[in-house]
Motif scaffolding. Structure first.
Motif, mmCIF file in Angstrom:
data_model
loop_
_atom_site.group_PDB
_atom_site.id
_atom_site.type_symbol
_atom_site.label_atom_id
_atom_site.label_comp_id
_atom_site.label_asym_id
_atom_site.label_seq_id
_atom_site.Cartn_x
_atom_site.Cartn_y
_atom_site.Cartn_z
ATOM 1 N N ILE A 22 31.218 32.486 44.741
ATOM 2 C CA ILE A 22 31.868 32.259 43.437
ATOM 3 C C ILE A 22 32.382 33.573 42.869
ATOM 4 N N ALA A 23 31.523 34.595 42.880
ATOM 5 C CA ALA A 23 31.918 35.904 42.349
ATOM 6 C C ALA A 23 33.037 36.516 43.176
ATOM 7 N N GLY A 24 32.994 36.291 44.486
ATOM 8 C CA GLY A 24 34.049 36.807 45.339
ATOM 9 C C GLY A 24 35.397 36.195 45.027
ATOM 10 N N VAL A 25 35.413 34.881 44.802
ATOM 11 C CA VAL A 25 36.669 34.207 44.448
ATOM 12 C C VAL A 25 37.172 34.703 43.095
ATOM 13 N N LEU A 26 36.288 34.744 42.107
ATOM 14 C CA LEU A 26 36.695 35.198 40.775
ATOM 15 C C LEU A 26 37.134 36.665 40.809
ATOM 16 N N GLY A 27 36.395 37.491 41.565
ATOM 17 C CA GLY A 27 36.755 38.893 41.667
ATOM 18 C C GLY A 27 38.097 39.097 42.347
ATOM 19 N N SER A 28 38.370 38.288 43.363
ATOM 20 C CA SER A 28 39.647 38.392 44.065
ATOM 21 C C SER A 28 40.806 37.935 43.190
ATOM 22 N N LEU A 29 40.598 36.881 42.428
ATOM 23 C CA LEU A 29 41.674 36.350 41.590
ATOM 24 C C LEU A 29 41.983 37.258 40.402
ATOM 25 N N PHE A 30 40.939 37.813 39.788
ATOM 26 C CA PHE A 30 41.127 38.507 38.515
ATOM 27 C C PHE A 30 40.827 40.009 38.577
ATOM 28 N N ASP A 31 40.382 40.513 39.740
ATOM 29 C CA ASP A 31 40.066 41.935 39.905
ATOM 30 C C ASP A 31 39.110 42.406 38.802
ATOM 31 N N SER A 32 38.031 41.662 38.617
ATOM 32 C CA SER A 32 37.084 41.931 37.536
ATOM 33 C C SER A 32 36.146 43.078 37.891
ATOM 34 N N ARG A 33 35.731 43.803 36.863
ATOM 35 C CA ARG A 33 34.727 44.854 37.042
ATOM 36 C C ARG A 33 33.321 44.285 36.950
#
Length: 404
Positions: A323-334
């Protein structure tokens, strides 16, 4: 637009907004403080301050001589923002639990009330009745009348557009969760906002939680169902219908297969392990009936080092990593912030996710952390949003207009 192009009325309003915004964020101040912060002439600053006093939004305090801070010369007039000039209400209208928080115009809590609701009884009429009841209970507990409310914000488990409405859903769920709540409370509250609950959780995290100082982060409400509040470049994402980061997308992600939250997943994994007899002999989960196993129990045991619960936590953590990987990839979150009631016991799940996460994306992995704002986080965010709405609109409210 340059000031030379503004009308006198627009200039006056800009001055009022600037001085009120300054006063809202400080304690005691003088006209000289306003000059330094806002850049008005002394005569304009004093005139605007006097108008805000007349409107009931500022109060004049004893001067510097009376306060014991006078040395020589004419004592300065001293002023302060009136946080009790009005009140705000923040509401978390969850499906099974509603929370209302009453606060002053600076967001200082005056009362909090909770209401348990039957999740199976979620008709629009039931929802509207429960929302009104919890708000009125909180106002009564604070001895505050509806007429004293300046702004109210409601968080709902549904996408919400810019005007406070939720789009159609295949089984009508979103509109049952948000049955025209803006219109309902707009019958008596002068400023009303309705927002997605995870978006308000993100507001709370950025204001007073784990996202302070972060412009790029995701707040993940992860109890029974997943919800995400996303900020990119310091701006919250909404979308045309309020559906930015809608979690139904995870129905189609291998390794997740649904928008179920961490608490729900932990309970399901534990029940399956109990049924298969695969739990370690030393695990306290073996002593429970399947009906006694819920997410809180599993995560609490895992935090205490229970071997069976730790196995479950690692499995759920691997899902959180996806889940975090998908969200991180989509939004480049810190940062990915696990929020809500589940956060208190999410440490072992987060540890497992952090170990697995670097394999899930090419960008630098976001840091996964647990929120410290507790189960009332949506209500906290709703109060913050209501305060911001009041700051924007208070000067237009009839009760704060000076009679000519």
């Amino acid at each position: 637009m340059s000031q030379s192009l503004l009308t006198p009325m627009a200039l006056r309003r800009a001055s009022l907004d600037a001085v009120l915004g300054f006063a809202w964020d400080v304690e005691v101040f003088t006209a000289s403080d306003v000059l330094d912060a806002v850049g008005l002439t002394r005569s304009t600053a004093i005139d605007v301050i006097d108008e805000l006093v007349a409107r009931g939004l500022l109060t004049e305090l004893p001067n510097a001589r009376a306060a014991g801070d006078y040395r020589k010369g004419r004592p300065a007039r001293r002023f302060a923002f009136r946080a009790d000039a009005g009140y705000v209400v923040g509401v978390d209208a969850g499906r099974a639990r509603l929370t209302a928080t009453v606060a002053d115009l600076r967001g200082e809590t005056r009362s909090v009330r909770h209401l348990a609701a039957d999740a199976s009884q979620d008709s629009p009429e039931d929802r509207r009745r429960d929302a009104v009841r919890v708000v009125d209970d909180a106002l009564a507990a604070a001895a505050i009348a509806r007429a004293d409310v300046t702004a109210l914000c409601v968080g709902v488990p549904a996408p919400v557009d810019r005007i406070g409405s939720s789009p159609p859903h295949r089984d009508g769920f979103w509109r049952r969760m948000n049955p025209s709540l803006r219109e309902l409370f707009g019958e008596w509250a002068p400023i009303v906002r309705v927002e997605n609950d995870a978006s308000l959780a993100a507001v709370a995290e950025r204001a007073v939680g784990a996202a302070v100082g972060y412009d790029d982060f995701v707040t993940l409400l992860a109890g029974e169902r997943l919800g995400a509040g996303v900020w990119v470049d310091g701006t919250p994402l909404r979308g045309a219908h309020g559906g930015a980061a809608e979690m139904v997308a995870f129905d189609h992600v291998t390794g997740v297969e649904g928008a179920w939250g961490l608490g729900y997943r932990a309970a399901e994994v534990a029940r399956r392990a109990l049924a298969k007899g695969s739990l370690p002999s030393a695990s306290a989960l073996r002593l429970l009936d399947a009906t006694e196993i819920d997410g809180k129990t599993v995560l609490t045991l895992a935090a205490d080092g229970d071997p069976g619960a730790l196995v479950v936590a690692r499995q759920v953590g691997e899902t959180l990593a996806v889940i975090a990987g998908v969200l991180g990839s989509l939004f480049d979150s810190r940062r990915i912030i696990v929020s809500g009631a589940v956060a208190a016991g999410a440490g072992p799940v987060i540890d497992a996710a952090a170990d697995a996460l670097p394999q899930e994306l090419d960008l630098p992995a976001p840091e996964i952390v647990a929120s410290e704002l507790g189960a009332d986080i949506v209500s906290v965010g709703a109060v913050r949003a209501a305060v911001e709405a009041a700051r924007t609109g208070v000067l237009d409210l009839p009760r704060f207009v000076v009679a000519s």
